[in-house]
Design an enzyme around this catalytic site. Structure first.
Site, PDB file in Angstrom:
ATOM      1  N   ALA A 168       0.996  -1.213   0.231  1.00 27.87           N
ATOM      2  CA  ALA A 168       0.093   0.083  -0.065  1.00 27.87           C
ATOM      3  C   ALA A 168       0.718   1.112  -0.102  1.00 27.87           C
ATOM      4  O   ALA A 168       2.028   1.122   0.503  1.00 27.87           O
ATOM      5  CB  ALA A 168      -1.065   0.032   1.023  1.00 27.87           C
ATOM      6  N   ASP A 169       0.366   2.398  -0.711  1.00 24.55           N
ATOM      7  CA  ASP A 169       1.204   3.729  -0.698  1.00 24.55           C
ATOM      8  C   ASP A 169       0.057   4.743  -0.333  1.00 24.55           C
ATOM      9  O   ASP A 169      -1.058   4.700  -1.046  1.00 24.55           O
ATOM     10  CB  ASP A 169       1.794   3.924  -1.746  1.00 24.55           C
ATOM     11  CG  ASP A 169       3.057   4.958  -1.766  1.00 24.55           C
ATOM     12  OD1 ASP A 169       3.593   5.062  -0.745  1.00 24.55           O
ATOM     13  OD2 ASP A 169       2.815   5.808  -2.481  1.00 24.55           O
ATOM     14  N   THR A 170       0.351   5.813   0.235  1.00 23.17           N
ATOM     15  CA  THR A 170      -0.518   6.909   0.764  1.00 23.17           C
ATOM     16  C   THR A 170       0.319   8.201   0.430  1.00 23.17           C
ATOM     17  O   THR A 170       1.280   8.230   0.698  1.00 23.17           O
ATOM     18  CB  THR A 170      -1.013   6.907   1.995  1.00 23.17           C
ATOM     19  OG1 THR A 170      -1.810   5.718   2.124  1.00 23.17           O
ATOM     20  CG2 THR A 170      -2.029   8.012   2.240  1.00 23.17           C
TER      21      THR A 170
END
Length: 200
Positions: free
Chosen positions: A77-79
């Site tokens: 995941a990446d934000t």
């Protein structure tokens, strides 16, 4: 509705993502991955977060495979915090962090959060975009916030689940995505994996 979801490998050491998975009852094992998160030239914010989430999931799967561990979906995941079309990463130092927070003060920005699962060479991914509006924040407040230590290591130099909650005037979208993992999309993708692969 399937709440008996499979166990996964979480390709992240983020305590926030771990807490979010626990919140919806997903069993997981955390694995550490080393992925270059530098944006490419002319790369759009959406393309950036999707690419990094895929890179993390692939790196995690490679590690699991090398260790001959039981095959389970690997979650990457990446934000990213987006102001205009600028990708706001983690602050380099106090001045950089305060500059980012000043730019967000009194403005609406986007938080893009991508999640990707990798299992036996197949990938499933989704992207969430949430709009967050900050009230006007005084210089004194920004300095006080920096002094809490919370902005360090956070995209956009803030953590919505922490002290920065008092800056949020409005949020349109997914709160969990702003924290670091869009839970709706994560749950949906795991259901898709279960149905597509027969994985239990």
């Amino acid at each position: 509705m399937n709440f008996k979801l499979p166990s996964v490998y979480l390709a992240s050491k983020s305590p926030r993502r771990a807490e979010l998975l626990q919140q919806i009852g997903i069993h997981f094992e955390q694995v550490s991955v080393d992925v270059d998160e530098t944006p490419f030239d002319a790369e759009t914010p959406a393309a950036y977060v999707v690419r990094v989430s895929k890179d993390k999931a692939r790196a995690g799967w490679q590690w699991v495979d090398q260790q001959h561990l039981p095959p389970m979906p690997v979650l990457g995941a990446d934000t990213a915090v987006i102001c205009g079309q600028q990708i706001m990463g983690k602050p380099r130092d106090r001045d950089h962090g305060l500059a980012m927070l000043s730019a967000l003060s009194g403005q609406t920005h986007q938080v893009m959060s991508a999640v990707c699962f990798h299992l036996r060479g197949k990938e499933w991914f989704a992207l969430n975009t949430t709009e967050v509006t900050f009230r006007a924040i005084s210089s004194a407040e920004l300095n006080q916030y920096w002094d809490t230590g919370e902005p360090i290591g956070k995209a956009g130099a803030y953590a919505i689940q922490g002290f920065a909650a008092v800056f949020v005037e409005r949020l349109q979208g997914s709160y969990s995505a702003v924290v670091g993992l869009p839970l709706l999309e994560t749950h949906q993708l795991l259901n898709e994996i279960s149905q597509a692969s027969g994985y239990e």
